[in-house]
Enzyme design. Sequence first.
Site, PDB file in Angstrom:
ATOM      1  N   GLU A  29     -34.245 -71.227 -17.438  1.00 56.68           N
ATOM      2  CA  GLU A  29     -33.073 -72.078 -17.250  1.00 56.68           C
ATOM      3  C   GLU A  29     -32.135 -71.324 -16.313  1.00 56.68           C
ATOM      4  O   GLU A  29     -31.809 -70.161 -16.576  1.00 56.68           O
ATOM      5  CB  GLU A  29     -32.396 -72.318 -18.610  1.00 56.68           C
ATOM      6  CG  GLU A  29     -31.284 -73.315 -18.494  1.00 56.68           C
ATOM      7  CD  GLU A  29     -30.528 -73.541 -19.800  1.00 56.68           C
ATOM      8  OE1 GLU A  29     -31.025 -73.127 -20.873  1.00 56.68           O
ATOM      9  OE2 GLU A  29     -29.439 -74.119 -19.721  1.00 56.68           O
ATOM     10  N   ARG A  39     -40.986 -62.461 -28.710  1.00 53.76           N
ATOM     11  CA  ARG A  39     -40.106 -62.107 -27.609  1.00 53.76           C
ATOM     12  C   ARG A  39     -39.883 -60.601 -27.617  1.00 53.76           C
ATOM     13  O   ARG A  39     -40.036 -59.925 -28.627  1.00 53.76           O
ATOM     14  CB  ARG A  39     -38.802 -62.876 -27.654  1.00 53.76           C
ATOM     15  CG  ARG A  39     -37.893 -62.578 -28.831  1.00 53.76           C
ATOM     16  CD  ARG A  39     -36.748 -63.582 -28.922  1.00 53.76           C
ATOM     17  NE  ARG A  39     -35.839 -63.491 -27.799  1.00 53.76           N
ATOM     18  CZ  ARG A  39     -35.510 -64.528 -27.014  1.00 53.76           C
ATOM     19  NH1 ARG A  39     -36.026 -65.712 -27.224  1.00 53.76           N
ATOM     20  NH2 ARG A  39     -34.661 -64.377 -26.037  1.00 53.76           N
ATOM     21  N   LYS A  82     -28.839 -64.175 -22.862  1.00 50.61           N
ATOM     22  CA  LYS A  82     -28.104 -64.456 -21.633  1.00 50.61           C
ATOM     23  C   LYS A  82     -26.630 -64.737 -21.907  1.00 50.61           C
ATOM     24  O   LYS A  82     -25.772 -64.411 -21.101  1.00 50.61           O
ATOM     25  CB  LYS A  82     -28.738 -65.644 -20.905  1.00 50.61           C
ATOM     26  CG  LYS A  82     -29.883 -65.214 -20.007  1.00 50.61           C
ATOM     27  CD  LYS A  82     -30.321 -66.332 -19.102  1.00 50.61           C
ATOM     28  CE  LYS A  82     -31.271 -67.254 -19.823  1.00 50.61           C
ATOM     29  NZ  LYS A  82     -31.875 -68.265 -18.960  1.00 50.61           N
TER      30      LYS A  82
HETATM   31  P1  ATP Z   1     -31.675 -66.644 -23.673  1.00 46.34           P
HETATM   32  O1  ATP Z   1     -31.806 -67.097 -25.098  1.00 46.34           O
HETATM   33  O2  ATP Z   1     -31.392 -65.193 -23.491  1.00 46.34           O
HETATM   34  O3  ATP Z   1     -30.792 -67.509 -22.841  1.00 46.34           O
HETATM   35  P2  ATP Z   1     -33.932 -68.154 -22.938  1.00 46.34           P
HETATM   36  O4  ATP Z   1     -35.216 -68.048 -23.642  1.00 46.34           O
HETATM   37  O5  ATP Z   1     -33.111 -69.339 -23.264  1.00 46.34           O
HETATM   38  O6  ATP Z   1     -33.149 -66.803 -23.102  1.00 46.34           O
HETATM   39  P3  ATP Z   1     -34.969 -69.085 -20.490  1.00 46.34           P
HETATM   40  O7  ATP Z   1     -34.391 -69.050 -19.148  1.00 46.34           O
HETATM   41  O8  ATP Z   1     -35.146 -70.408 -21.155  1.00 46.34           O
HETATM   42  O9  ATP Z   1     -34.090 -68.128 -21.380  1.00 46.34           O
HETATM   43  O10 ATP Z   1     -36.344 -68.290 -20.542  1.00 46.34           O
HETATM   44  C1  ATP Z   1     -37.396 -68.520 -19.652  1.00 46.34           C
HETATM   45  C2  ATP Z   1     -38.674 -68.042 -20.253  1.00 46.34           C
HETATM   46  O11 ATP Z   1     -38.595 -66.664 -20.573  1.00 46.34           O
HETATM   47  C3  ATP Z   1     -38.984 -68.770 -21.537  1.00 46.34           C
HETATM   48  O12 ATP Z   1     -40.338 -69.167 -21.508  1.00 46.34           O
HETATM   49  C4  ATP Z   1     -38.741 -67.760 -22.604  1.00 46.34           C
HETATM   50  O13 ATP Z   1     -39.605 -67.944 -23.680  1.00 46.34           O
HETATM   51  C5  ATP Z   1     -38.990 -66.443 -21.893  1.00 46.34           C
HETATM   52  N1  ATP Z   1     -38.179 -65.389 -22.486  1.00 46.34           N
HETATM   53  C6  ATP Z   1     -36.842 -65.355 -22.616  1.00 46.34           C
HETATM   54  N2  ATP Z   1     -36.442 -64.263 -23.274  1.00 46.34           N
HETATM   55  C7  ATP Z   1     -37.560 -63.552 -23.561  1.00 46.34           C
HETATM   56  C8  ATP Z   1     -37.822 -62.312 -24.241  1.00 46.34           C
HETATM   57  N3  ATP Z   1     -36.833 -61.566 -24.746  1.00 46.34           N
HETATM   58  N4  ATP Z   1     -39.103 -61.919 -24.356  1.00 46.34           N
HETATM   59  C9  ATP Z   1     -40.112 -62.648 -23.850  1.00 46.34           C
HETATM   60  N5  ATP Z   1     -39.933 -63.822 -23.209  1.00 46.34           N
HETATM   61  C10 ATP Z   1     -38.673 -64.275 -23.061  1.00 46.34           C
HETATM   62 MG    MG Z   2     -34.312 -71.262 -23.041  1.00 45.14          MG
END
Ligand code: ATP
Ligand code: MG
Length: 563
Positions: free
Chosen positions: A40, A266, A276
């Site tokens: 995102e 994760r 984020k």
């Molecule tokens: P945040 O909760 O920090 O905003 P998010 O998962 O919402 O993180 P996205 O931009 O949606 O952020 O993530 C893109 C991809 O990266 C998704 O497929 C997510 O599963 C993966 N991802 C995000 N954080 C991690 C992590 N700590 N370890 C492994 N994969 C991750």
């Molecule tokens: Mg997300």
Amino acid sequence: MEEKSEKNKEIETSNFIRNIIDDDLESGKHTKIITRFPPEPNGYLHIGHAKSICLNFGIARDYKGQCHLRFDDTNPAKEETEYVESIMEDVHWLGFDWGENLFYASDYFQQLYDYAELLIKNGKAYICELSQEEIRATRGTLTEPGTNSPYRDRSIEENLDLFRRMKAGEFEEGAYSLRAKIDMASPFICMRDPVMYRIKYVHHHRTGDEWCIYPMYDYTHCLSDSIEAITHSLCTLEFENNRPLYDWFINELPVKHKPRQIEFARLNLSYTVMSKRLLLDLVKSNVVNGWDDPRMPTIAGMRRRGYTPQSIRDFADRIGVAKANSMVDFDLLQFCVREDLNLNANRVMVVLDPLEIVIENYPEDKVEYLEAENNPENPNAGNRYIPFSKRIYIEREDFMEQAPRKWFRLSPNSEIRLKHAYYITCKEVIKDKDGNITQLICTYDPESRGGWSKDGRKVKGTSHWVCKDHAIDVDIRLYDHLFTVPDPMIVPEGKDYKYHLNPDSLNIIQSKAEPSLKEAKIGDKFQFLRQGYFSVDYDSIPEKPVFNRIVGLKDTWAKEAKK
Ligand code: ATP
Ligand code: MG
């Protein structure tokens, strides 16, 4: 078995996801593997995303399939073009390429809308007038079912009419939403008539003001995967409970492709935070200097600090992919960085905390250029010549006036080697009126040029040094963890994540460097002998080079840990 020659082959890259893929290929379910990385664009990528990138792009590479970069841009209020650009830069920098497969969920807004109308026509979705809070309040709990919305049984015609008028901008935000009609008593809370669309009068970074209704993540994600013919949709564990909903939309609609969602743990890394939302807060509240502050766990921050793409990929391989959440030790990441830089970073001499030495038996105006090898680990790295003359600097901590028995460095009347140069012996200690040591008077052995005595006399210690008249002034930024405890999210009641912030995470010192570093370019990486690995920071200018400490040397690290 073939011998595993390359270093990385020792690391087990196989994992349970690859096993599933192997089975799907063997059974003929798929002939080509398509994965995707779906960020995102609401912030910069962090090391957790790097894990996901290495996993998705790594699978596409190894199975000769493809990996899409898809921006999950359904929440226009928080999204920005700056983030889109930084994400593309970071994925490329990590060494991966999506080729032609760059997509935006917003490209599918029309298709998603058409699908939504279809669900309405099939009696599988309805327009609800409950507010967000009311929806939450009637959703039930893990132990109690929810209650049906009073709007659940509207006629199909009425639902269609209202949905079209929502799209046309006739209603206020929050007045209506579109909900899937599933089961308010489902054991999966996500199946209790989840919201699919809400009204939002927000400008979108790509579609502008074309839409005033935006689809929710759970509805968008599975269908975007399906539209792109993704075979394996890899996501983090918190989406496990949403899988029934993922499959429901896919099964209720006449889609061509039915991707399979697979969850993995994760990455959590010690001494930092990875959400984020929190990273954005650190930036906004000026705790750090931007998303690419070298203390940040962002890819941009790590790049600026001097971490290499190779070391991050190596790290991702080493932590592997599993089903159980865990915390990975920051030391492992630094270990990977050190491994890479040990092979690839040239050695130079920089005195972080200078103490002047005058060599009394060295001619006043003489300058010698002494040969020094650039990297003993790399036979192709070559040599350079460093100036030596009567006045030099050594590290203040390399001298001790009252030295204990096991002191191997300089002390009164002791002899040490200056790396690549000569043996010196300390003759006199000069102090200011407050008793601080300001200078040492030494003699040198002219017969020990290159750092080896003719008579085979041994010394126990070797110090790095720079020549006073030729040294350049440099700023050094020394970094420590952003937080003082491994898990900063554990805080006393009433405190937030900033409670454990490390007030000393950045230390700037003025140091003296050998003149060859005048030529260093932004991003260049070096080993400063005995001090660690350093890279040239973006703020560096020729008149004032600035270096980031990437990571200490192994022994310094172990030493620091004992303090
Ligand atoms: P945040 O909760 O920090 O905003 P998010 O998962 O919402 O993180 P996205 O931009 O949606 O952020 O993530 C893109 C991809 O990266 C998704 O497929 C997510 O599963 C993966 N991802 C995000 N954080 C991690 C992590 N700590 N370890 C492994 N994969 C991750
Ligand atoms: Mg997300």
